[in-house]
Write a protein that holds these residues in place. Sequence first.
Motif, PDB file in Angstrom:
ATOM      1  N   GLU A 130      54.463  68.685  31.442  1.00 14.05           N
ATOM      2  CA  GLU A 130      55.474  69.133  32.416  1.00 14.05           C
ATOM      3  C   GLU A 130      54.817  69.483  33.745  1.00 14.05           C
ATOM      4  O   GLU A 130      55.303  69.123  34.818  1.00 14.05           O
ATOM      5  CB  GLU A 130      56.200  70.374  31.880  1.00 14.05           C
ATOM      6  CG  GLU A 130      57.110  70.097  30.698  1.00 14.05           C
ATOM      7  CD  GLU A 130      57.720  71.390  30.157  1.00 14.05           C
ATOM      8  OE1 GLU A 130      58.933  71.416  29.912  1.00 14.05           O
ATOM      9  OE2 GLU A 130      56.986  72.376  29.970  1.00 14.05           O
ATOM     10  N   HIS A 131      53.707  70.204  33.650  1.00 16.05           N
ATOM     11  CA  HIS A 131      53.068  70.684  34.877  1.00 16.05           C
ATOM     12  C   HIS A 131      52.433  69.526  35.648  1.00 16.05           C
ATOM     13  O   HIS A 131      52.553  69.454  36.879  1.00 16.05           O
ATOM     14  CB  HIS A 131      52.015  71.728  34.510  1.00 16.05           C
ATOM     15  CG  HIS A 131      51.482  72.478  35.691  1.00 16.05           C
ATOM     16  ND1 HIS A 131      52.308  73.110  36.599  1.00 16.05           N
ATOM     17  CD2 HIS A 131      50.214  72.700  36.124  1.00 16.05           C
ATOM     18  CE1 HIS A 131      51.573  73.684  37.529  1.00 16.05           C
ATOM     19  NE2 HIS A 131      50.295  73.442  37.268  1.00 16.05           N
ATOM     20  N   GLN A 132      51.772  68.629  34.942  1.00 16.92           N
ATOM     21  CA  GLN A 132      51.158  67.484  35.624  1.00 16.92           C
ATOM     22  C   GLN A 132      52.243  66.579  36.216  1.00 16.92           C
ATOM     23  O   GLN A 132      52.080  66.033  37.311  1.00 16.92           O
ATOM     24  CB  GLN A 132      50.265  66.672  34.669  1.00 16.92           C
ATOM     25  CG  GLN A 132      49.185  67.493  33.979  1.00 16.92           C
ATOM     26  CD  GLN A 132      48.351  68.324  34.944  1.00 16.92           C
ATOM     27  OE1 GLN A 132      47.946  67.849  35.981  1.00 16.92           O
ATOM     28  NE2 GLN A 132      48.121  69.587  34.597  1.00 16.92           N
ATOM     29  N   ALA A 133      53.335  66.428  35.493  1.00 12.31           N
ATOM     30  CA  ALA A 133      54.434  65.597  35.994  1.00 12.31           C
ATOM     31  C   ALA A 133      54.950  66.154  37.313  1.00 12.31           C
ATOM     32  O   ALA A 133      55.232  65.416  38.253  1.00 12.31           O
ATOM     33  CB  ALA A 133      55.559  65.534  34.967  1.00 12.31           C
ATOM     34  N   ARG A 134      55.043  67.477  37.396  1.00 12.42           N
ATOM     35  CA  ARG A 134      55.585  68.083  38.611  1.00 12.42           C
ATOM     36  C   ARG A 134      54.696  67.756  39.810  1.00 12.42           C
ATOM     37  O   ARG A 134      55.182  67.496  40.907  1.00 12.42           O
ATOM     38  CB  ARG A 134      55.728  69.586  38.414  1.00 12.42           C
ATOM     39  CG  ARG A 134      56.348  70.363  39.567  1.00 12.42           C
ATOM     40  CD  ARG A 134      57.713  69.870  40.012  1.00 12.42           C
ATOM     41  NE  ARG A 134      57.624  69.254  41.322  1.00 12.42           N
ATOM     42  CZ  ARG A 134      58.680  68.809  42.026  1.00 12.42           C
ATOM     43  NH1 ARG A 134      59.904  68.872  41.535  1.00 12.42           N
ATOM     44  NH2 ARG A 134      58.508  68.280  43.196  1.00 12.42           N
ATOM     45  N   HIS A 135      53.392  67.756  39.605  1.00 12.07           N
ATOM     46  CA  HIS A 135      52.502  67.374  40.715  1.00 12.07           C
ATOM     47  C   HIS A 135      52.807  65.947  41.182  1.00 12.07           C
ATOM     48  O   HIS A 135      52.892  65.663  42.367  1.00 12.07           O
ATOM     49  CB  HIS A 135      51.036  67.419  40.263  1.00 12.07           C
ATOM     50  CG  HIS A 135      50.505  68.794  40.008  1.00 12.07           C
ATOM     51  ND1 HIS A 135      50.729  69.847  40.852  1.00 12.07           N
ATOM     52  CD2 HIS A 135      49.739  69.292  39.005  1.00 12.07           C
ATOM     53  CE1 HIS A 135      50.129  70.932  40.383  1.00 12.07           C
ATOM     54  NE2 HIS A 135      49.521  70.619  39.261  1.00 12.07           N
ATOM     55  N   TRP A 136      52.954  65.070  40.208  1.00 14.93           N
ATOM     56  CA  TRP A 136      53.189  63.668  40.573  1.00 14.93           C
ATOM     57  C   TRP A 136      54.567  63.496  41.221  1.00 14.93           C
ATOM     58  O   TRP A 136      54.766  62.636  42.083  1.00 14.93           O
ATOM     59  CB  TRP A 136      53.033  62.769  39.349  1.00 14.93           C
ATOM     60  CG  TRP A 136      53.080  61.326  39.732  1.00 14.93           C
ATOM     61  CD1 TRP A 136      54.104  60.456  39.497  1.00 14.93           C
ATOM     62  CD2 TRP A 136      52.090  60.601  40.477  1.00 14.93           C
ATOM     63  NE1 TRP A 136      53.806  59.230  40.050  1.00 14.93           N
ATOM     64  CE2 TRP A 136      52.576  59.297  40.657  1.00 14.93           C
ATOM     65  CE3 TRP A 136      50.844  60.936  41.015  1.00 14.93           C
ATOM     66  CZ2 TRP A 136      51.866  58.317  41.348  1.00 14.93           C
ATOM     67  CZ3 TRP A 136      50.139  59.963  41.703  1.00 14.93           C
ATOM     68  CH2 TRP A 136      50.645  58.674  41.863  1.00 14.93           C
ATOM     69  N   MET A 137      55.501  64.335  40.829  1.00 12.83           N
ATOM     70  CA  MET A 137      56.849  64.249  41.413  1.00 12.83           C
ATOM     71  C   MET A 137      56.820  64.533  42.917  1.00 12.83           C
ATOM     72  O   MET A 137      57.638  64.005  43.666  1.00 12.83           O
ATOM     73  CB  MET A 137      57.799  65.205  40.680  1.00 12.83           C
ATOM     74  CG  MET A 137      58.191  64.673  39.301  1.00 12.83           C
ATOM     75  SD  MET A 137      58.702  65.958  38.131  1.00 12.83           S
ATOM     76  CE  MET A 137      60.282  66.455  38.807  1.00 12.83           C
ATOM     77  N   ASP A 138      55.890  65.346  43.372  1.00  7.66           N
ATOM     78  CA  ASP A 138      55.742  65.534  44.827  1.00  7.66           C
ATOM     79  C   ASP A 138      55.335  64.224  45.486  1.00  7.66           C
ATOM     80  O   ASP A 138      55.780  63.905  46.583  1.00  7.66           O
ATOM     81  CB  ASP A 138      54.624  66.542  45.133  1.00  7.66           C
ATOM     82  CG  ASP A 138      55.074  67.989  44.997  1.00  7.66           C
ATOM     83  OD1 ASP A 138      56.177  68.216  44.459  1.00  7.66           O
ATOM     84  OD2 ASP A 138      54.310  68.876  45.409  1.00  7.66           O
ATOM     85  N   VAL A 139      54.468  63.511  44.812  1.00  4.03           N
ATOM     86  CA  VAL A 139      53.908  62.302  45.408  1.00  4.03           C
ATOM     87  C   VAL A 139      54.981  61.211  45.535  1.00  4.03           C
ATOM     88  O   VAL A 139      55.034  60.492  46.526  1.00  4.03           O
ATOM     89  CB  VAL A 139      52.703  61.803  44.572  1.00  4.03           C
ATOM     90  CG1 VAL A 139      52.185  60.473  45.096  1.00  4.03           C
ATOM     91  CG2 VAL A 139      51.585  62.837  44.586  1.00  4.03           C
ATOM     92  N   VAL A 140      55.843  61.114  44.527  1.00  2.03           N
ATOM     93  CA  VAL A 140      56.910  60.101  44.627  1.00  2.03           C
ATOM     94  C   VAL A 140      58.179  60.696  45.247  1.00  2.03           C
ATOM     95  O   VAL A 140      59.211  60.056  45.276  1.00  2.03           O
ATOM     96  CB  VAL A 140      57.247  59.476  43.256  1.00  2.03           C
ATOM     97  CG1 VAL A 140      56.035  58.774  42.682  1.00  2.03           C
ATOM     98  CG2 VAL A 140      57.777  60.509  42.276  1.00  2.03           C
ATOM     99  N   HIS A 141      58.092  61.904  45.722  1.00  2.00           N
ATOM    100  CA  HIS A 141      59.221  62.691  46.251  1.00  2.00           C
ATOM    101  C   HIS A 141      60.471  62.594  45.370  1.00  2.00           C
ATOM    102  O   HIS A 141      61.530  62.150  45.773  1.00  2.00           O
ATOM    103  CB  HIS A 141      59.481  62.441  47.741  1.00  2.00           C
ATOM    104  CG  HIS A 141      59.720  61.021  48.182  1.00  2.00           C
ATOM    105  ND1 HIS A 141      60.965  60.478  48.258  1.00  2.00           N
ATOM    106  CD2 HIS A 141      58.880  60.056  48.604  1.00  2.00           C
ATOM    107  CE1 HIS A 141      60.882  59.233  48.698  1.00  2.00           C
ATOM    108  NE2 HIS A 141      59.623  58.955  48.908  1.00  2.00           N
ATOM    109  N   TYR A 142      60.275  63.094  44.176  1.00  9.53           N
ATOM    110  CA  TYR A 142      61.334  63.069  43.174  1.00  9.53           C
ATOM    111  C   TYR A 142      62.547  63.873  43.628  1.00  9.53           C
ATOM    112  O   TYR A 142      62.430  65.005  44.086  1.00  9.53           O
ATOM    113  CB  TYR A 142      60.811  63.675  41.861  1.00  9.53           C
ATOM    114  CG  TYR A 142      61.877  63.772  40.788  1.00  9.53           C
ATOM    115  CD1 TYR A 142      62.039  62.746  39.871  1.00  9.53           C
ATOM    116  CD2 TYR A 142      62.736  64.866  40.727  1.00  9.53           C
ATOM    117  CE1 TYR A 142      63.017  62.812  38.916  1.00  9.53           C
ATOM    118  CE2 TYR A 142      63.730  64.935  39.767  1.00  9.53           C
ATOM    119  CZ  TYR A 142      63.873  63.914  38.862  1.00  9.53           C
ATOM    120  OH  TYR A 142      64.864  63.970  37.919  1.00  9.53           O
TER     121      TYR A 142
END
Lengths: 1090, 488
Positions: free
Chosen positions: A237-249
């Motif tokens: 969950e936590h790592q996904a949230r970081h990546w979500m910034d990158v793809v501007h989820y």
Amino acid sequence: MRLAGLGIVPGLLFLVSGCSLGLAASPEDAAFFTDRVLPILQSRCFECHSHDHEINGGLALDVASGWQQGGQSGTAVIPGKPEESLLIAAVRHTKPDYEMPPDGSLPADEIATLVEWVARGAHDPRTTTAADAWEKLYAERLGWWSLQPVTRPPAPAVRDAAWPKTEIDRFILAGLEAQGLRPAAEAAPATLARRLALVLTGLPPEPAIAAAFVADPSPAAFERLVESLLESRHYGEHQARHWMDVVHYADTHGYEWDTPAKNAWMYRDYLVRAFNADLPFDRLVVEQIAGDLVEPRIDPNTGFNESIIGPMALRMGERRHGDSAGFDNVTEENVFDMIDTTTKAFLGSTVGCARCHDHKLDAIAQADYYRLAGIFLSTRWGVRCVDAADPNLATVAELRSIKPRLVAALAARWRADRTGLVERLGGVAIDPAKTAFPETLAAVLKLPAAALPTAAAFTAERLRRLAHNREHLEVVADFTGADPAAQGGWRWEGFGMRHGLVGHGEVVVPTEGDAAVLHLLPAGRWSHALSMRLAGAVRSPELFSRPPRHFSVGYGGGMKASHAVLVDRAFHSERLAYAEHAPGAWLAVTAGDFSRLSGPPDTRPRRVSLELVTKALDNYFPPRTNYKGITPAEERDPRSWFGVTQIVEHPPSQGPLDELGGVAAVFATGGLPEGEAARPAVIERVAECVLAAVDRWAAGACDAADVQLINEAIRNRWLTATALDDPAVAEALAAYRAAEKRLVPDRTIGSMEEWPEGQDARIAIRGEATDLGDLVPRGTIRFLTAALEDPPRPAPLASGRLELARSIADPQSPLTPRVYVNRVWQHLFGEGLVRTPDDYGHLGEPPVHGPLLDHLASRFVEEGWSTKKLVREIVRSAAWRQASAAKPENIAVDPENRLWHHHPRRRLEAEPLRDLLLAVSGRLDRTLGGPPIDPHRPKEDPAKRLLSGPVDGHGRRSIYVKMTLMEPPRFLAIFNQPIPRVTVGKRDRTTVPDQALAMLNDPFVLAMAEQWADRVAATPPEGVPAGVATLLAAALSREPEPAEVTRLVALAERCGSARGVAPEARASSRDLWRDVAHAIFLMQEFSYVE
Amino acid sequence: MSSERRLTRDPRCPGFAAAPLSRRGLLQASGLGFGWAAFGSLAQAWATPTAAAQSAAQGGAIPPHFAPRAKHVIFLFMDGGVSHVDTFDPKPELDKRTGQPAEWQADTRSQAAGQGRKWLGSLWPFSKRGQSGLWVSDLFPHQAAIADRLCVVRSLTGESPLHGAQNLLLHTGRSVGAAPSMGAWISYGLGTDNENLPGYVLLNNDWVPNGGFQNFASGFLPATCQATTVRSKGTPVDNILAADPPEVQRAKLDFLRSQSLASAGPAEIAAVEAAIRTYETAARMQTTIPDVCDVAGETEATRRLYGLDRGTDYEKFYAVQCLRARKLVEAGVRFVEITCPLTHSNNAPWDQHGGMKKYHAENALITDQPVAALVTDLAQRGLLDETIVLWAGEMGRTPHSAGADGRDHHVSGYTIWLAGGGFKGGSVYGTTDEMGMGVIENPLDIHDIHATVMRQLGIDHKRLTFRFGGRDMRLTDVKGRVIDDLLA
């Protein structure tokens, strides 16, 4: 030079350069230019008018062709005519708005030199062209550090051999020793446990696990703790949230109505699964760019084809409704976002800068942007089914086995009710006004006797219509059989369609109400042959639409199934209709020619395709609120259906004529009896025809005409059958409905789709979508292909997207591993080795520890692109395990900690801060995944679907709070959660009063204090000091110091007195514990990673 | 606080001016309240300090680019598109041809020209007003009364006739994407005169306009440059009312201070102190913001001037927000924006495809008097000279219609006005054709207005930049001209 005004007149250019060539040049002229003119241009003009810098106003002066062609404002120099040359007017400052250089006049002698040069014929001996100039620049720029192959530098030698725990430490220590610095001591065990848990999972450590770690000083304890956190499902969950910034989820697309991003949350859950499963990053790259094009990766628990979920990554962001044929630039903006996100996210490269011109500093030509644009413009952005395995096979077989029973029962029931049928047919009154040729049974019954056609007349009309259809209709796609070759390149998708291939007479069973049959289907592919909850899509190939093409689809559909014309890859097409059609109708669709709105006409028609879909596969469902009258109830209803028989093309206004199949039987044998008295005979004849059709249907031998005829009888309730009428019908109906409820509807998500219709894009001059230049072959960015030994090459009609994905994920890509490894380092350390994580170009910051970055990047690739291995390697290092207290002498030498002489202390990001409040107060619901929870809002706006949820979000982690692009979650936004419109590799970190106000007064923070206080007061501690110590330990995951307890007790006493809580009642006072809990929340340490 | 100005060098289209501030100085300065907004992420954005930047970081002032003429902006956002031909741009020829088929060259910046459309003359009569003889229709009697203060621009053009695109263009200079609002830019460039108040305040009327909060956001600028929303009804600002009695809150803040300082090492002490100061600022804001939002102490004359006691809640609260705008400007806020309330089910308040007579009139009733009152009040208090009042929607409306009472989207020529701050009162700039369809003289786009407003604030729009995504970004993108003819 800002020369506003007129555009270039292409005709003139030729003349001008012709002129220039026409004047004979002497060696003196060449020397004059080289010795006298060129230095002026170089020193005075190149800063804004050369390929090395800017080409402002479109005017380049570093190549002869530059001034010959002129800029946006027209010809710059007319050889031999200084008085008519704009360049001269500009340097003389004689023309308003054309004063050059803008910050002051040139010396008079330089102006005189330029005038003389023009007067002498503007001889310019330079032979380099703009393309040469670019090639030279490109070659130079290719030498930039981040474009060099990733190397494997050996770890350097260090003096203090005892300190390093890993190779990372030797790089770090060598750097420190070179500056005479010493690293910080290792952080205390409790600090390490909390830091590890917060950084790896975004949640505080479980108290028992933290305590066990503190109690066990062995090195193995650290390893165990790391492993347990890496294995925690909260890690993903936590790592996904970081990546979500990158793809501007975001869960929505913003703009005017904040339209939902189609099931975006499934992509969020996919990321969580991917990080938890430690999916190799190269695979994650490929899936997010081209997951629809690779072999499926099947999740064993859900049965999903994970890969096809990946492309949702690039669909994120603001998306307008409508299309580029309605408003300029709609699709181009989407493409820009996709290019910007792709190149920054994976390559740390700002290719987006090259939309309007060659990159100002990096090895990126404008053509590179349009190479990528060609790829994304050749991609369709549709909704796709996610289920790899079909969970319904047993149920489907069961449903199919029930149908014959139902058919038999219905047929028996209808045969038995002949009297009723005749009676109901007799109830159709003659309508004296009717004269039109009858196409339906009802029309036959309504016709006055005199108007009934004779058998001969009927046959003649029928033959005429058959001939018309034979002459004008060309079948372009036939869905009545399973042969894909007959489908003319059209495609279908969805469980509904997979199980929906039927022959004539398939019965459709309503899932509610009394009726036992909705209608019969003609042969074709129907999404609802088994259930209206199954999904279906039928999509056309690209239709070359100049001149417009006219199609008729043998169709039926309802419950907000839509059909849409997609122009230029429209994302949310509004050339869309939701129409209710009975099966067997012809749906007319025109693939129109949509000319450009402004600018010169394109020589190529726009891309047009047709899409027929049920709700689940509709990119624009639910659409903007209330669009075309869609109600909230219709949005929630999972049912939707349509089907197709054949698709025919025909000249305009020459669509299919009804072939009179539904009434042919009535006229078949010698026509109808004549005269008023014959009406009972007419009714008898109709009844006979209906029942004969029923017989053929029950025998499995009906044809399209029978289906049409029976459907009319059902629609008009001449044939009726309900569960109430007949026990056999009732049994079959109940069995069917029970089984139907067990069907699992398709899981769908916005993704992408590849069709063999790749086209190159044209360069948009200065980024203007209406001002088109040359075609650019679509493909990967040149600097990337240059780095690969064997760059993948796309098939001729492929978009090239898969090859783009593979190039980026290639082990030889110089950027992909560097960029990702740095992101991971940044998440673990609070700062990256490269501190501009999205820009590895000349405007980014090169790393201080470049060799360390390469060391990690090369190992990352060699060891299988495993994020967990990388994380493990970094957190094991002595460097990471340093205490966060910095030594003043180190700060004096390296204030920004670029050498990593301590672990950077930092405030938690918004989501872990909110999650920590939930966890500490006891409110956290650890459920993973699922649809998002609306954030709490002070004011709802249902028209934009900006709805409010509970203050505490049901206790769910922040990653599950709905990210509405139009108005993002307020509490998270205050703490620097970025508005998800563009890639953000590094968040702002501000310390501002809004945040203090939120911690002091926000209802969520107060609710968490309340929640915690309730728990404490429920089993009151033995005295305030004991309670205070327990709370502190729980909040900070460490034993509090006596002084801290004393300070907090003092706070408790002050609050208790202020609130009038008697001293003896304080240990059990909810109010007091709420104040204590709240005060703990305000502590710096609480919200910081130490 | 002059030291937080950070005006960088010539941006040269997307150019790349050198970095103005050192990270170290910034970190030391951060956390001092709204005025210090930019520092945290400036530090991230810029790496190589220049001499000028270092001097700024050390507290030296970077002077404004020009001598400023004004210090504040109040933006009256007429969301949805006020009809230009019914307000400030009279069209006798259009009136004459009412009902005739509208035949005109198609322009993609004006909606639905063509089939079945008929010219529709002004629904409200025009008269010449004031000394200047400025034309204002009867829809706006109060604005008509201050005609001599209005600098009317009749030649605004946009990009496409869409609310979302035009709202973002008007606010951020870009029709899509994530650019900062002009309020954020101005707050970024000039900071605030009052560290207990934000630089950019949005006086909202319970409404999220098309384009969303991006219209008011800081984009890539530091988060503190975004608008602080002040609601019309109820608690004006989120979290502004203290949850605790004063002595309880004081006890918590004292605990925070003693605990934080006790645990801070020598290298952290400055950052800890800054964080504590943030809390103290926040605590003060709990009284300063409600105070500045409180209009109870205003005189009866002022209440009447703004129409605080008028009929509906919409009217009352819009008047309250206008009055608050004056108070905020008095208190030192740089940029104040006021949105219109949405009174009926619609995409935007002024978006009348039908029902113009009812809803344009209703919107006028709500806004006209307080808008005029605000200008008058500012003038009476000597504040109008230093305050630019910008009255603008994102579009105009089509001079033709499919009905008798509605107009569609139109950005090929529409009207806005400015007042105060050195703009030329009682003047008209730009001309549309005889039917009000397109600009025939002095076309402007919103970047020109942005550039001119910034000019009056002492900012060169080309030089106020922020590096983001590999470019030095600016409010005016690669466009914008200062229009001297608008200035007195």
